[in-house]
Design a protein around this motif. Structure first.
Motif, PDB file in Angstrom:
ATOM      1  N   VAL A 122      -7.807  13.178   0.380  1.00 32.66           N
ATOM      2  CA  VAL A 122      -7.092  13.516  -0.859  1.00 32.66           C
ATOM      3  C   VAL A 122      -7.193  15.019  -1.117  1.00 32.66           C
ATOM      4  O   VAL A 122      -6.188  15.679  -1.395  1.00 32.66           O
ATOM      5  CB  VAL A 122      -7.644  12.712  -2.059  1.00 32.66           C
ATOM      6  CG1 VAL A 122      -7.009  13.178  -3.350  1.00 32.66           C
ATOM      7  CG2 VAL A 122      -7.427  11.220  -1.850  1.00 32.66           C
ATOM      8  N   ALA A 123      -8.387  15.564  -1.008  1.00 35.44           N
ATOM      9  CA  ALA A 123      -8.578  17.000  -1.275  1.00 35.44           C
ATOM     10  C   ALA A 123      -7.761  17.854  -0.312  1.00 35.44           C
ATOM     11  O   ALA A 123      -7.130  18.830  -0.729  1.00 35.44           O
ATOM     12  CB  ALA A 123     -10.057  17.357  -1.188  1.00 35.44           C
ATOM     13  N   SER A 124      -7.744  17.495   0.956  1.00 34.39           N
ATOM     14  CA  SER A 124      -6.966  18.255   1.941  1.00 34.39           C
ATOM     15  C   SER A 124      -5.472  18.156   1.667  1.00 34.39           C
ATOM     16  O   SER A 124      -4.744  19.142   1.783  1.00 34.39           O
ATOM     17  CB  SER A 124      -7.251  17.753   3.360  1.00 34.39           C
ATOM     18  OG  SER A 124      -8.575  18.051   3.721  1.00 34.39           O
ATOM     19  N   TYR A 125      -5.024  16.980   1.276  1.00 34.90           N
ATOM     20  CA  TYR A 125      -3.605  16.799   0.967  1.00 34.90           C
ATOM     21  C   TYR A 125      -3.207  17.668  -0.231  1.00 34.90           C
ATOM     22  O   TYR A 125      -2.184  18.355  -0.196  1.00 34.90           O
ATOM     23  CB  TYR A 125      -3.299  15.333   0.664  1.00 34.90           C
ATOM     24  CG  TYR A 125      -1.821  15.083   0.455  1.00 34.90           C
ATOM     25  CD1 TYR A 125      -1.011  14.724   1.518  1.00 34.90           C
ATOM     26  CD2 TYR A 125      -1.231  15.248  -0.794  1.00 34.90           C
ATOM     27  CE1 TYR A 125       0.353  14.532   1.334  1.00 34.90           C
ATOM     28  CE2 TYR A 125       0.119  15.057  -0.982  1.00 34.90           C
ATOM     29  CZ  TYR A 125       0.907  14.694   0.089  1.00 34.90           C
ATOM     30  OH  TYR A 125       2.255  14.514  -0.090  1.00 34.90           O
ATOM     31  N   ILE A 126      -4.017  17.656  -1.281  1.00 34.83           N
ATOM     32  CA  ILE A 126      -3.720  18.451  -2.472  1.00 34.83           C
ATOM     33  C   ILE A 126      -3.722  19.938  -2.122  1.00 34.83           C
ATOM     34  O   ILE A 126      -2.822  20.681  -2.514  1.00 34.83           O
ATOM     35  CB  ILE A 126      -4.709  18.140  -3.615  1.00 34.83           C
ATOM     36  CG1 ILE A 126      -4.486  16.708  -4.115  1.00 34.83           C
ATOM     37  CG2 ILE A 126      -4.579  19.155  -4.750  1.00 34.83           C
ATOM     38  CD1 ILE A 126      -5.550  16.206  -5.083  1.00 34.83           C
ATOM     39  N   ARG A 127      -4.713  20.371  -1.367  1.00 35.25           N
ATOM     40  CA  ARG A 127      -4.801  21.777  -0.969  1.00 35.25           C
ATOM     41  C   ARG A 127      -3.561  22.185  -0.170  1.00 35.25           C
ATOM     42  O   ARG A 127      -2.941  23.214  -0.435  1.00 35.25           O
ATOM     43  CB  ARG A 127      -6.080  21.987  -0.156  1.00 35.25           C
ATOM     44  CG  ARG A 127      -6.515  23.394  -0.003  1.00 35.25           C
ATOM     45  CD  ARG A 127      -7.925  23.552   0.579  1.00 35.25           C
ATOM     46  NE  ARG A 127      -8.428  22.472   1.401  1.00 35.25           N
ATOM     47  CZ  ARG A 127      -9.329  21.549   1.003  1.00 35.25           C
ATOM     48  NH1 ARG A 127      -9.814  21.584  -0.216  1.00 35.25           N
ATOM     49  NH2 ARG A 127      -9.740  20.613   1.829  1.00 35.25           N
TER      50      ARG A 127
ATOM     51  N   ASN B 146       0.831  -1.212   0.000  1.00 32.14           N
ATOM     52  CA  ASN B 146       0.000   0.000   0.000  1.00 32.14           C
ATOM     53  C   ASN B 146       0.862   1.257   0.000  1.00 32.14           C
ATOM     54  O   ASN B 146       0.538   2.225  -0.677  1.00 32.14           O
ATOM     55  CB  ASN B 146      -0.937   0.034   1.205  1.00 32.14           C
ATOM     56  CG  ASN B 146      -2.128  -0.880   1.037  1.00 32.14           C
ATOM     57  OD1 ASN B 146      -2.460  -1.289  -0.060  1.00 32.14           O
ATOM     58  ND2 ASN B 146      -2.761  -1.213   2.138  1.00 32.14           N
ATOM     59  N   LYS B 147       1.966   1.243   0.765  1.00 30.25           N
ATOM     60  CA  LYS B 147       2.821   2.426   0.849  1.00 30.25           C
ATOM     61  C   LYS B 147       3.382   2.799  -0.521  1.00 30.25           C
ATOM     62  O   LYS B 147       3.443   3.973  -0.869  1.00 30.25           O
ATOM     63  CB  LYS B 147       3.969   2.204   1.834  1.00 30.25           C
ATOM     64  CG  LYS B 147       3.557   2.277   3.268  1.00 30.25           C
ATOM     65  CD  LYS B 147       4.759   2.146   4.174  1.00 30.25           C
ATOM     66  CE  LYS B 147       4.327   2.209   5.620  1.00 30.25           C
ATOM     67  NZ  LYS B 147       5.475   2.157   6.529  1.00 30.25           N
ATOM     68  N   GLN B 148       3.797   1.818  -1.300  1.00 29.42           N
ATOM     69  CA  GLN B 148       4.342   2.094  -2.630  1.00 29.42           C
ATOM     70  C   GLN B 148       3.273   2.693  -3.539  1.00 29.42           C
ATOM     71  O   GLN B 148       3.547   3.622  -4.301  1.00 29.42           O
ATOM     72  CB  GLN B 148       4.895   0.823  -3.262  1.00 29.42           C
ATOM     73  CG  GLN B 148       6.148   0.317  -2.585  1.00 29.42           C
ATOM     74  CD  GLN B 148       6.569  -1.026  -3.136  1.00 29.42           C
ATOM     75  OE1 GLN B 148       5.736  -1.830  -3.546  1.00 29.42           O
ATOM     76  NE2 GLN B 148       7.868  -1.268  -3.141  1.00 29.42           N
ATOM     77  N   LYS B 149       2.077   2.179  -3.445  1.00 26.00           N
ATOM     78  CA  LYS B 149       0.992   2.687  -4.286  1.00 26.00           C
ATOM     79  C   LYS B 149       0.597   4.100  -3.873  1.00 26.00           C
ATOM     80  O   LYS B 149       0.352   4.957  -4.727  1.00 26.00           O
ATOM     81  CB  LYS B 149      -0.201   1.741  -4.238  1.00 26.00           C
ATOM     82  CG  LYS B 149       0.082   0.423  -4.944  1.00 26.00           C
ATOM     83  CD  LYS B 149      -1.121  -0.471  -4.943  1.00 26.00           C
ATOM     84  CE  LYS B 149      -0.835  -1.742  -5.742  1.00 26.00           C
ATOM     85  NZ  LYS B 149      -2.037  -2.545  -5.929  1.00 26.00           N
TER      86      LYS B 149
ATOM     87  N   ALA C   7       0.820   7.712  -5.977  1.00 29.75           N
ATOM     88  CA  ALA C   7      -0.252   8.704  -6.068  1.00 29.75           C
ATOM     89  C   ALA C   7       0.254  10.073  -5.616  1.00 29.75           C
ATOM     90  O   ALA C   7      -0.047  11.100  -6.243  1.00 29.75           O
ATOM     91  CB  ALA C   7      -1.450   8.271  -5.230  1.00 29.75           C
ATOM     92  N   ILE C   8       1.043  10.102  -4.552  1.00 29.67           N
ATOM     93  CA  ILE C   8       1.604  11.369  -4.058  1.00 29.67           C
ATOM     94  C   ILE C   8       2.540  11.971  -5.099  1.00 29.67           C
ATOM     95  O   ILE C   8       2.517  13.178  -5.336  1.00 29.67           O
ATOM     96  CB  ILE C   8       2.297  11.157  -2.700  1.00 29.67           C
ATOM     97  CG1 ILE C   8       1.229  10.927  -1.624  1.00 29.67           C
ATOM     98  CG2 ILE C   8       3.188  12.341  -2.339  1.00 29.67           C
ATOM     99  CD1 ILE C   8       1.764  10.490  -0.281  1.00 29.67           C
TER     100      ILE C   8
ATOM    101  N   HIS D 249       1.460  17.079 -10.812  1.00 26.19           N
ATOM    102  CA  HIS D 249       0.281  17.651 -11.475  1.00 26.19           C
ATOM    103  C   HIS D 249      -0.542  18.510 -10.524  1.00 26.19           C
ATOM    104  O   HIS D 249      -1.745  18.677 -10.714  1.00 26.19           O
ATOM    105  CB  HIS D 249      -0.594  16.518 -12.027  1.00 26.19           C
ATOM    106  CG  HIS D 249       0.097  15.672 -13.039  1.00 26.19           C
ATOM    107  ND1 HIS D 249       0.825  14.557 -12.699  1.00 26.19           N
ATOM    108  CD2 HIS D 249       0.197  15.795 -14.383  1.00 26.19           C
ATOM    109  CE1 HIS D 249       1.327  14.017 -13.792  1.00 26.19           C
ATOM    110  NE2 HIS D 249       0.974  14.755 -14.827  1.00 26.19           N
ATOM    111  N   SER D 250       0.100  19.101  -9.540  1.00 29.32           N
ATOM    112  CA  SER D 250      -0.624  19.765  -8.456  1.00 29.32           C
ATOM    113  C   SER D 250      -1.492  20.937  -8.896  1.00 29.32           C
ATOM    114  O   SER D 250      -2.457  21.264  -8.210  1.00 29.32           O
ATOM    115  CB  SER D 250       0.339  20.210  -7.354  1.00 29.32           C
ATOM    116  OG  SER D 250       1.251  21.165  -7.846  1.00 29.32           O
ATOM    117  N   PHE D 251      -1.166  21.577 -10.005  1.00 29.18           N
ATOM    118  CA  PHE D 251      -1.977  22.714 -10.418  1.00 29.18           C
ATOM    119  C   PHE D 251      -2.917  22.371 -11.555  1.00 29.18           C
ATOM    120  O   PHE D 251      -3.397  23.237 -12.282  1.00 29.18           O
ATOM    121  CB  PHE D 251      -1.089  23.925 -10.717  1.00 29.18           C
ATOM    122  CG  PHE D 251      -0.519  24.475  -9.438  1.00 29.18           C
ATOM    123  CD1 PHE D 251      -1.282  25.299  -8.633  1.00 29.18           C
ATOM    124  CD2 PHE D 251       0.737  24.100  -8.995  1.00 29.18           C
ATOM    125  CE1 PHE D 251      -0.795  25.776  -7.422  1.00 29.18           C
ATOM    126  CE2 PHE D 251       1.242  24.567  -7.790  1.00 29.18           C
ATOM    127  CZ  PHE D 251       0.477  25.409  -6.999  1.00 29.18           C
TER     128      PHE D 251
END
Length: 72
Positions: free
Chosen positions: A49-54, A2-5, A9-10, A16-18
Motif C-alpha cells: 500500500v505504501a509503495s503504491y501511494i508513493r 476482491n477486484k472491485q474492493k 481502495a485505489i 485523497h493522495s495528498f
C-alpha cells in the motif's frame, strides 16, 4: 469480488493522495481487516500500500510538472 474492493481502495487513494491514508481506512472501505487487506492489495497491484501511494504521488506530480512545462 476482491477486484472491485481493491478498485474502491485505489479510487480512494487517487482522490485523497495528498492526505495521510492509513491502511486501516482502506481496509475499512473494503470490509477487510488491515493485514488481509494489505496482502490482497499486494497480490492485485504487485506493490505494498505504501509503495503504491508513493508511486501514485510521484506520477501525479510528474504529470503536473509536465503540464506546467508544456508550451502548448
Amino acid at each position: 469480488m476482491n477486484k472491485q474492493k481493491i478498485r474502491a481502495a485505489i479510487s480512494y487513494i487517487e482522490e485523497h493522495s495528498f492526505e495521510n491514508i492509513p491502511v486501516a481506512k482502506l481496509a475499512e472501505i473494503t470490509g477487510y481487516n488491515g493485514d488481509y487487506f494489505s496482502e490482497i492489495f499486494r497480490i492485485h497491484t504487485g506493490l505494498s500500500v505504501a509503495s503504491y501511494i508513493r508511486r501514485y504521488k510521484i506520477r501525479s506530480e510528474e504529470r503536473r510538472v509536465g503540464k506546467e512545462c508544456d508550451p502548448a
